[in-house]
Write a protein that holds these residues in place. Structure first.
Motif, PDB file in Angstrom:
ATOM      1  N   GLN A 111     -12.950  -3.224  -8.908  1.00  0.00           N
ATOM      2  CA  GLN A 111     -14.251  -3.874  -8.777  1.00  0.00           C
ATOM      3  C   GLN A 111     -15.354  -2.842  -8.565  1.00  0.00           C
ATOM      4  O   GLN A 111     -16.412  -2.907  -9.180  1.00  0.00           O
ATOM      5  CB  GLN A 111     -14.190  -4.865  -7.586  1.00  0.00           C
ATOM      6  CG  GLN A 111     -15.194  -5.996  -7.679  1.00  0.00           C
ATOM      7  CD  GLN A 111     -15.067  -6.777  -8.990  1.00  0.00           C
ATOM      8  OE1 GLN A 111     -13.966  -7.072  -9.436  1.00  0.00           O
ATOM      9  NE2 GLN A 111     -16.191  -7.067  -9.623  1.00  0.00           N
ATOM     10  N   LEU A 112     -15.062  -1.875  -7.708  1.00  0.00           N
ATOM     11  CA  LEU A 112     -16.039  -0.815  -7.427  1.00  0.00           C
ATOM     12  C   LEU A 112     -16.248   0.043  -8.678  1.00  0.00           C
ATOM     13  O   LEU A 112     -17.378   0.407  -9.018  1.00  0.00           O
ATOM     14  CB  LEU A 112     -15.543   0.051  -6.263  1.00  0.00           C
ATOM     15  CG  LEU A 112     -16.492   1.141  -5.785  1.00  0.00           C
ATOM     16  CD1 LEU A 112     -17.780   0.546  -5.240  1.00  0.00           C
ATOM     17  CD2 LEU A 112     -15.825   1.997  -4.715  1.00  0.00           C
ATOM     18  N   PHE A 113     -15.149   0.328  -9.382  1.00  0.00           N
ATOM     19  CA  PHE A 113     -15.253   1.113 -10.615  1.00  0.00           C
ATOM     20  C   PHE A 113     -16.153   0.401 -11.629  1.00  0.00           C
ATOM     21  O   PHE A 113     -16.993   1.008 -12.277  1.00  0.00           O
ATOM     22  CB  PHE A 113     -13.861   1.368 -11.214  1.00  0.00           C
ATOM     23  CG  PHE A 113     -13.924   1.960 -12.598  1.00  0.00           C
ATOM     24  CD1 PHE A 113     -14.303   3.275 -12.794  1.00  0.00           C
ATOM     25  CD2 PHE A 113     -13.632   1.188 -13.715  1.00  0.00           C
ATOM     26  CE1 PHE A 113     -14.397   3.808 -14.076  1.00  0.00           C
ATOM     27  CE2 PHE A 113     -13.719   1.712 -14.991  1.00  0.00           C
ATOM     28  CZ  PHE A 113     -14.104   3.028 -15.168  1.00  0.00           C
ATOM     29  N   LYS A 150     -12.746  -4.120 -19.149  1.00  0.00           N
ATOM     30  CA  LYS A 150     -12.310  -5.486 -18.844  1.00  0.00           C
ATOM     31  C   LYS A 150     -12.998  -6.009 -17.576  1.00  0.00           C
ATOM     32  O   LYS A 150     -13.081  -5.315 -16.577  1.00  0.00           O
ATOM     33  CB  LYS A 150     -10.798  -5.512 -18.625  1.00  0.00           C
ATOM     34  CG  LYS A 150      -9.992  -5.079 -19.845  1.00  0.00           C
ATOM     35  CD  LYS A 150      -9.608  -6.250 -20.711  1.00  0.00           C
ATOM     36  CE  LYS A 150      -8.629  -5.877 -21.791  1.00  0.00           C
ATOM     37  NZ  LYS A 150      -9.125  -4.905 -22.759  1.00  0.00           N
ATOM     38  N   GLY A 151     -13.480  -7.223 -17.671  1.00  0.00           N
ATOM     39  CA  GLY A 151     -14.081  -7.858 -16.510  1.00  0.00           C
ATOM     40  C   GLY A 151     -15.556  -7.539 -16.344  1.00  0.00           C
ATOM     41  O   GLY A 151     -16.183  -7.952 -15.381  1.00  0.00           O
ATOM     42  N   LEU A 152     -16.113  -6.779 -17.297  1.00  0.00           N
ATOM     43  CA  LEU A 152     -17.514  -6.401 -17.192  1.00  0.00           C
ATOM     44  C   LEU A 152     -18.421  -7.543 -17.640  1.00  0.00           C
ATOM     45  O   LEU A 152     -18.200  -8.147 -18.672  1.00  0.00           O
ATOM     46  CB  LEU A 152     -17.795  -5.177 -18.057  1.00  0.00           C
ATOM     47  CG  LEU A 152     -19.225  -4.662 -18.012  1.00  0.00           C
ATOM     48  CD1 LEU A 152     -19.441  -3.793 -16.794  1.00  0.00           C
ATOM     49  CD2 LEU A 152     -19.551  -3.862 -19.254  1.00  0.00           C
ATOM     50  N   VAL A 153     -19.419  -7.828 -16.834  1.00  0.00           N
ATOM     51  CA  VAL A 153     -20.403  -8.847 -17.209  1.00  0.00           C
ATOM     52  C   VAL A 153     -21.778  -8.186 -17.187  1.00  0.00           C
ATOM     53  O   VAL A 153     -22.216  -7.677 -16.172  1.00  0.00           O
ATOM     54  CB  VAL A 153     -20.379 -10.037 -16.212  1.00  0.00           C
ATOM     55  CG1 VAL A 153     -21.410 -11.082 -16.611  1.00  0.00           C
ATOM     56  CG2 VAL A 153     -18.995 -10.657 -16.152  1.00  0.00           C
ATOM     57  N   CYS A 154     -22.428  -8.167 -18.365  1.00  0.00           N
ATOM     58  CA  CYS A 154     -23.775  -7.589 -18.454  1.00  0.00           C
ATOM     59  C   CYS A 154     -24.797  -8.713 -18.441  1.00  0.00           C
ATOM     60  O   CYS A 154     -24.592  -9.729 -19.085  1.00  0.00           O
ATOM     61  CB  CYS A 154     -23.930  -6.786 -19.736  1.00  0.00           C
ATOM     62  SG  CYS A 154     -22.799  -5.422 -19.889  1.00  0.00           S
TER      63      CYS A 154
END
Lengths: 155, 66
Positions: A111-113, A150-154
């Motif tokens: 999550q931090l990454f 993966k899991g990135l939301v812009c």
């Protein structure tokens, strides 16, 4: 039997290294950025060619044609604003990963990454969205690199 | 040696071979990540040479039109 135990230990160690995925993701983001750079350069050359065929080279209308083209504006925006911002975010990501990996605490927070790599990946996604008309089929190939996060939301 | 012992030996041998192949694949993947890591640490930024060159090439013709 001893060899099998050693191999099992190796496999266990390798599978427990979350940093490998983070490095690969960072590499994919940088690669996507390099593809944007190439695509934007190609688009600018195409605009130049179009202006040359229309007005001839080194004429006033040619200069106006190039300067007024969206591709030339995009090239300048990319070099002056977007690329430096993405580069700063990439440097921050690599620095943070290096420090975290060398730290004694080997805990890794995906999550931090994601928060650290987000400005770079979303910067590229925004560039693709903004200039996809100039990129053609390359836009999709570039986005594959960003989608590796993966899991990135812009927003 | 009985048939059962031969079968057990064969199974252990197969598992060993599979594990060894997996270990080699992981070793290769680890080496690739190490190379990528080193590369990123040396050059963390985008390769901007293409857009820089385009800007230089095209920009040169925009300065003094005839």
């Amino acid at each position: 039997m001893r060899q099998i135990i050693i191999i099992l230990a190796l496999l266990l160690t390798a599978s427990c290294n979350p940093y490998a995925a983070a490095w690969r993701t960072t590499g994919a983001v940088r690669e996507a950025g390099t593809l944007v750079d190439k695509a934007i350069a190609e688009a600018a050359y195409a605009a130049q060619k179009r202006c040359v065929s229309k007005h001839g080279k080194d004429t006033g209308p040619y200069v106006d044609c190039v300067k007024g083209s969206g591709e030339w504006k995009a090239l300048n925006q990319w070099r002056d604003k977007a690329r430096p911002a993405i580069n700063s975010a990439l440097v921050a990501t690599v620095t943070a990963l290096t420090i975290a990996e060398h730290a004694k605490d080997k805990k890794f927070s995906w999550q931090l990454f994601l928060e650290i790599v987000k400005p770079a990946a979303c910067g590229i996604a925004r560039a693709v969205e903004q200039w996809k008309g100039f990129f053609g089929s390359k836009a999709q190939a570039i986005m594959i690199g960003v989608q590796a996060v993966k899991g990135l939301v812009c927003k | 040696m009985s048939d059962d012992e031969t079968n057990v030996g064969g199974v252990i041998g197969s598992i060993g071979a599979l594990l060894a192949a997996a270990a080699m694949a992981i070793q290769r993947a680890t080496a690739e990540v190490e190379k990528l890591k080193k590369d990123l640490q040396e050059q963390p930024t985008i390769d901007g040479s293409a857009s820089d060159k385009a800007h230089e090439d095209i920009g040169a013709g925009l300065k003094d039109p005839e």
